[in-house]
Structure formats: C-alpha cells, structure tokens
Design an enzyme around this catalytic site. Sequence first.
Site, PDB file in Angstrom:
ATOM      1  N   ARG A 156       1.212  -7.441  12.120  1.00  0.00           N
ATOM      2  CA  ARG A 156       2.252  -7.709  11.131  1.00  0.00           C
ATOM      3  C   ARG A 156       3.582  -7.106  11.589  1.00  0.00           C
ATOM      4  NH1 ARG A 156       3.341  -7.972   5.330  1.00  0.00           N
ATOM      5  NH2 ARG A 156       5.590  -8.260   5.308  1.00  0.00           N
TER       6      ARG A 156
ATOM      7  N   ARG B  49       4.263 -14.305   8.416  1.00  0.00           N
ATOM      8  CA  ARG B  49       3.452 -13.117   8.707  1.00  0.00           C
ATOM      9  C   ARG B  49       2.023 -13.465   9.081  1.00  0.00           C
ATOM     10  NH1 ARG B  49       5.370 -11.525   2.837  1.00  0.00           N
ATOM     11  NH2 ARG B  49       7.200 -12.019   3.987  1.00  0.00           N
TER      12      ARG B  49
ATOM     13  N   ASP C  56      -0.318 -10.348   5.132  1.00  0.00           N
ATOM     14  CA  ASP C  56       0.409  -9.617   4.103  1.00  0.00           C
ATOM     15  C   ASP C  56      -0.621  -9.137   3.094  1.00  0.00           C
ATOM     16  OD1 ASP C  56       2.528  -8.631   2.564  1.00  0.00           O
ATOM     17  OD2 ASP C  56       2.804 -10.527   1.506  1.00  0.00           O
TER      18      ASP C  56
ATOM     19  N   ASP D 171      -0.768  -6.950  -0.349  1.00  0.00           N
ATOM     20  CA  ASP D 171       0.018  -6.333  -1.417  1.00  0.00           C
ATOM     21  C   ASP D 171      -0.898  -5.688  -2.433  1.00  0.00           C
ATOM     22  OD1 ASP D 171       2.564  -7.128  -0.485  1.00  0.00           O
ATOM     23  OD2 ASP D 171       2.347  -9.085  -1.426  1.00  0.00           O
TER      24      ASP D 171
END
Length: 159
Positions: A83, A92, A95, A97
């Site tokens: 990344r 990307r 990712d 989160d």
Amino acid sequence: MITAYIGLGSNQDEPRAQVARAFDEIAALPETRLAARSPLYRSAPVDAAAQPDYINAVAAVQTSLSAGQLLDALQAIEAHHGRLRPYRNAPRTLDLDLLLYDEVAFASPTLTLPHPRMHQRAFVLRPLLDLDPRAEVPGRGAALELLRACGPQQLERLD
C-alpha cells in the site's frame, strides 16, 4: 473482547485476491478472532479520478487489542500488500479501515471512530448490514437508514 468492524477494499494488483488474503491476515492477528466476513462487492470509485472499480467487503472481529493497536496491525497488513499513499483517494492494492470499535466515538490525529465517512459510503454500509442488519453508527444512526440516504452509488454484489 470488543466487536470491531473493518472495511476492506482494493482496486490494484488482483483486487479479489488482495481482499481474500487480507481476510486471512486479519484472522491471524494476535488477540483477535475473525467472527464473520461479508460477501464481496464491486463498487465504482467515490471522490476519485478515473481508476478501476474496487472490490470491497467488511470483516467483523472480536479482539482484545486496543483500537490503536488494531489500527497499527491493519496498517502493517496494508504495508505488506504494498500500500502506497501518494495522494488522497489514490488507487490502492489494499485499504483496511477501522470502521467501528464497539460503540466508541473517538477522535485523535491518527484515528477517528466511527470512521468519519462510512455513513456516506454504500460500499461500506451494504456489507456491514450483511453482517449485522441492525448495525448502528455511533452519532449517526441506523446503518440501514444511512444506506438509504447514500443516493445512487454503483454497487454490485459478487458471488
């Protein structure tokens, strides 16, 4: 143990495989159990220049890691997947989160809970609702109502 939800997304370097490997790596985190994984979804990029579609999903975990420790572990997985962060909303490889951490509402320079834009993202809310149809976003309300308010966002469930 705390219940946390993690958003997964990729649009580079075999996105489906990236997300599948990330689920396995999340399951291997210390003091953490992967409780559930949502189906995969294909979504068009939001707030980004022309780039490939994303593959998205959500993971539910039970963890005794602190929110900061979990975030650090997720960022280590992202780094392992190559990344890069050359600019906001860049394409990307992976990712990850931290969307929700129990019912915590918290803000620091490195972490905001719940995730500050999750309530605007169908690609987060739809897979979250697959895991918990009664999910609530602290300070925002029912995830189902938030999804309805998202407006038209291209989202396709994959088999």
